[in-house]
Design a protein around this motif. Structure first.
Motif, PDB file in Angstrom:
ATOM      1  N   LYS A 108      33.385  14.156  17.229  1.00  0.00           N
ATOM      2  CA  LYS A 108      33.641  14.701  15.895  1.00  0.00           C
ATOM      3  C   LYS A 108      35.033  15.320  15.755  1.00  0.00           C
ATOM      4  N   ILE A 109      35.971  14.850  16.589  1.00  0.00           N
ATOM      5  CA  ILE A 109      37.361  15.283  16.457  1.00  0.00           C
ATOM      6  C   ILE A 109      38.022  14.368  15.427  1.00  0.00           C
ATOM      7  N   SER A 110      38.786  14.920  14.533  1.00  0.00           N
ATOM      8  CA  SER A 110      39.386  14.126  13.461  1.00  0.00           C
ATOM      9  C   SER A 110      40.340  13.068  14.028  1.00  0.00           C
ATOM     10  N   PRO A 111      40.525  11.960  13.312  1.00  0.00           N
ATOM     11  CA  PRO A 111      41.446  10.915  13.771  1.00  0.00           C
ATOM     12  C   PRO A 111      42.855  11.458  14.031  1.00  0.00           C
ATOM     13  N   ALA A 112      43.330  12.359  13.151  1.00  0.00           N
ATOM     14  CA  ALA A 112      44.674  12.913  13.324  1.00  0.00           C
ATOM     15  C   ALA A 112      44.783  13.712  14.619  1.00  0.00           C
ATOM     16  N   GLU A 113      43.785  14.562  14.882  1.00  0.00           N
ATOM     17  CA  GLU A 113      43.792  15.366  16.102  1.00  0.00           C
ATOM     18  C   GLU A 113      43.590  14.497  17.337  1.00  0.00           C
ATOM     19  N   SER A 114      42.810  13.448  17.186  1.00  0.00           N
ATOM     20  CA  SER A 114      42.571  12.529  18.303  1.00  0.00           C
ATOM     21  C   SER A 114      43.867  11.825  18.699  1.00  0.00           C
ATOM     22  N   LEU A 115      44.601  11.372  17.694  1.00  0.00           N
ATOM     23  CA  LEU A 115      45.887  10.713  17.969  1.00  0.00           C
ATOM     24  C   LEU A 115      46.887  11.700  18.557  1.00  0.00           C
ATOM     25  N   LYS A 116      46.856  12.926  18.064  1.00  0.00           N
ATOM     26  CA  LYS A 116      47.764  13.952  18.554  1.00  0.00           C
ATOM     27  C   LYS A 116      47.526  14.217  20.043  1.00  0.00           C
ATOM     28  N   ALA A 117      46.259  14.160  20.446  1.00  0.00           N
ATOM     29  CA  ALA A 117      45.904  14.404  21.841  1.00  0.00           C
ATOM     30  C   ALA A 117      46.387  13.282  22.760  1.00  0.00           C
ATOM     31  N   LEU A 118      46.749  12.135  22.170  1.00  0.00           N
ATOM     32  CA  LEU A 118      47.186  10.988  22.965  1.00  0.00           C
ATOM     33  C   LEU A 118      48.699  10.807  22.966  1.00  0.00           C
ATOM     34  N   ILE A 119      49.420  11.735  22.353  1.00  0.00           N
ATOM     35  CA  ILE A 119      50.879  11.619  22.276  1.00  0.00           C
ATOM     36  C   ILE A 119      51.511  11.533  23.657  1.00  0.00           C
ATOM     37  N   ILE A 120      51.083  12.409  24.555  1.00  0.00           N
ATOM     38  CA  ILE A 120      51.677  12.424  25.887  1.00  0.00           C
ATOM     39  C   ILE A 120      51.403  11.112  26.619  1.00  0.00           C
ATOM     40  N   SER A 121      50.175  10.626  26.539  1.00  0.00           N
ATOM     41  CA  SER A 121      49.831   9.355  27.190  1.00  0.00           C
ATOM     42  C   SER A 121      50.675   8.211  26.639  1.00  0.00           C
ATOM     43  N   PHE A 122      50.848   8.203  25.310  1.00  0.00           N
ATOM     44  CA  PHE A 122      51.673   7.163  24.689  1.00  0.00           C
ATOM     45  C   PHE A 122      53.117   7.260  25.172  1.00  0.00           C
ATOM     46  N   ALA A 123      53.646   8.477  25.228  1.00  0.00           N
ATOM     47  CA  ALA A 123      55.028   8.684  25.666  1.00  0.00           C
ATOM     48  C   ALA A 123      55.212   8.218  27.107  1.00  0.00           C
ATOM     49  N   GLU A 124      54.225   8.504  27.949  1.00  0.00           N
ATOM     50  CA  GLU A 124      54.322   8.127  29.359  1.00  0.00           C
ATOM     51  C   GLU A 124      54.363   6.613  29.539  1.00  0.00           C
ATOM     52  N   ILE A 125      53.453   5.903  28.864  1.00  0.00           N
ATOM     53  CA  ILE A 125      53.427   4.452  29.043  1.00  0.00           C
ATOM     54  C   ILE A 125      54.629   3.791  28.377  1.00  0.00           C
ATOM     55  N   ALA A 126      55.113   4.369  27.268  1.00  0.00           N
ATOM     56  CA  ALA A 126      56.284   3.813  26.589  1.00  0.00           C
ATOM     57  C   ALA A 126      57.532   3.953  27.448  1.00  0.00           C
ATOM     58  N   THR A 127      57.750   5.146  28.007  1.00  0.00           N
ATOM     59  CA  THR A 127      58.943   5.352  28.837  1.00  0.00           C
ATOM     60  C   THR A 127      58.841   4.585  30.154  1.00  0.00           C
ATOM     61  N   PHE A 128      57.647   4.566  30.738  1.00  0.00           N
ATOM     62  CA  PHE A 128      57.451   3.796  31.973  1.00  0.00           C
ATOM     63  C   PHE A 128      57.802   2.330  31.749  1.00  0.00           C
ATOM     64  N   SER A 129      57.288   1.763  30.665  1.00  0.00           N
ATOM     65  CA  SER A 129      57.536   0.345  30.355  1.00  0.00           C
ATOM     66  C   SER A 129      59.022   0.086  30.134  1.00  0.00           C
ATOM     67  N   LEU A 130      59.676   0.983  29.392  1.00  0.00           N
ATOM     68  CA  LEU A 130      61.095   0.806  29.105  1.00  0.00           C
ATOM     69  C   LEU A 130      61.923   0.876  30.378  1.00  0.00           C
ATOM     70  N   PHE A 131      61.670   1.864  31.225  1.00  0.00           N
ATOM     71  CA  PHE A 131      62.444   2.010  32.454  1.00  0.00           C
ATOM     72  C   PHE A 131      62.230   0.822  33.393  1.00  0.00           C
ATOM     73  N   TYR A 132      61.001   0.339  33.459  1.00  0.00           N
ATOM     74  CA  TYR A 132      60.738  -0.825  34.312  1.00  0.00           C
ATOM     75  C   TYR A 132      61.464  -2.050  33.777  1.00  0.00           C
ATOM     76  N   LEU A 133      61.402  -2.248  32.461  1.00  0.00           N
ATOM     77  CA  LEU A 133      62.082  -3.391  31.847  1.00  0.00           C
ATOM     78  C   LEU A 133      63.591  -3.328  32.118  1.00  0.00           C
ATOM     79  N   LEU A 134      64.164  -2.146  31.986  1.00  0.00           N
ATOM     80  CA  LEU A 134      65.600  -1.984  32.257  1.00  0.00           C
ATOM     81  C   LEU A 134      65.909  -2.220  33.733  1.00  0.00           C
ATOM     82  N   ALA A 135      65.001  -1.811  34.601  1.00  0.00           N
ATOM     83  CA  ALA A 135      65.199  -2.053  36.038  1.00  0.00           C
ATOM     84  C   ALA A 135      65.208  -3.546  36.336  1.00  0.00           C
ATOM     85  N   VAL A 136      64.329  -4.293  35.664  1.00  0.00           N
ATOM     86  CA  VAL A 136      64.276  -5.744  35.850  1.00  0.00           C
ATOM     87  C   VAL A 136      65.528  -6.398  35.289  1.00  0.00           C
ATOM     88  N   ILE A 137      65.939  -5.966  34.111  1.00  0.00           N
ATOM     89  CA  ILE A 137      67.150  -6.520  33.497  1.00  0.00           C
ATOM     90  C   ILE A 137      68.366  -6.311  34.395  1.00  0.00           C
TER      91      ILE A 137
END
Length: 226
Positions: A108-137
């Motif tokens: 029963k957590i609102s969609p907005a609060e639920s997404l807010k709770a996932l900000i850190i997880s999103f940031a981690e996978i986004a930066t991880f993916s970017l750094f790996y891609l740059l390492a490959v490039i």
């Protein structure tokens, strides 16, 4: 990481070993300690995700050792294996985030609060993916490649250290995350200053620091859920 390792980075393996220990302690109580009687919420998806991440940690610890031992062929094989491994990490990370979102909604957590709770997880996978891609490039540019791989390792500090503080020292989530952010940013600043003093290629760390600060400050200003 290339055919030679810069002199100042030959002890990199010690930092990566410390990171590996941090990961082990961070995920011991919420995951490893539950073996083999895992909670029903720990699904096959979570197991695949955890296994893939553990393999990644093992590889980034092993790679500089292989370079120092001049085991270049094995180094290249593991590098190519990561082309399969990293997509698994990214896909399962997205799957785990989706699973967490559904669980928040069920609580029963609102969609907005639920997404807010996932900000850190999103940031981690986004930066991880970017750094790996740059390492490959930049895989043929030893200095840039190595530094971007180091940046992927730095992404692991927050999820690991935050869990160590929470599960082992009963620290609050807000306190844990802010501490992790400060530690990550200070390490990047130290690396930038070191490479500048040695006239080395420090821009990967500048890129990482800017992205980290954007996510860290943005998470706080967005009204962190903790």
């Amino acid at each position: 990481m290339g055919k030679q390792m810069e002199k100042g980075y030959r002890k990199l393996v010690y930092f990566l070993l410390i990171l590996g220990i941090l990961v082990a302690f961070g995920f011991y109580k919420p995951y490893f300690a539950l073996f083999p009687n895992f909670d029903k919420n720990i699904t096959l998806l979570v197991h695949i995700h955890a296994t893939a991440l553990l393999i990644w940690v093992f590889i980034i610890i092993l790679q500089p050792i292989l370079i120092l031992k001049r085991k270049y062929r094995i180094h290249r094989i593991l590098g190519k294996f990561s082309y399969f491994l990293v997509p698994v990490i990214v896909i399962t990370s997205i799957g785990v985030m989706r699973k967490q979102y559904i669980e928040y909604i069920a609580q029963k957590i609102s969609p907005a609060e639920s997404l807010k709770a996932l900000i850190i997880s999103f940031a981690e996978i986004a930066t991880f993916s970017l750094f790996y891609l740059l390492a490959v490039i930049h895989r043929r540019n030893i200095g840039l490649h190595m530094r971007y791989i180091i940046c992927t390792a730095l992404v692991l500090i927050t999820p690991s250290l935050a869990r160590v503080m929470g599960y082992w020292f009963d620290a609050g989530q807000l306190e844990s995350y802010i501490t992790c952010f400060v530690v990550s940013d200070m390490i990047l600043i130290a690396l930038i200053l070191y490479d500048r003093s040695k006239r080395k290629k420090y821009m990967p760390y500048v890129t990482a620091l800017i992205l980290f600060l954007i996510f860290h400050i943005g998470w706080y200003l967005a009204g962190h859920p903790y």
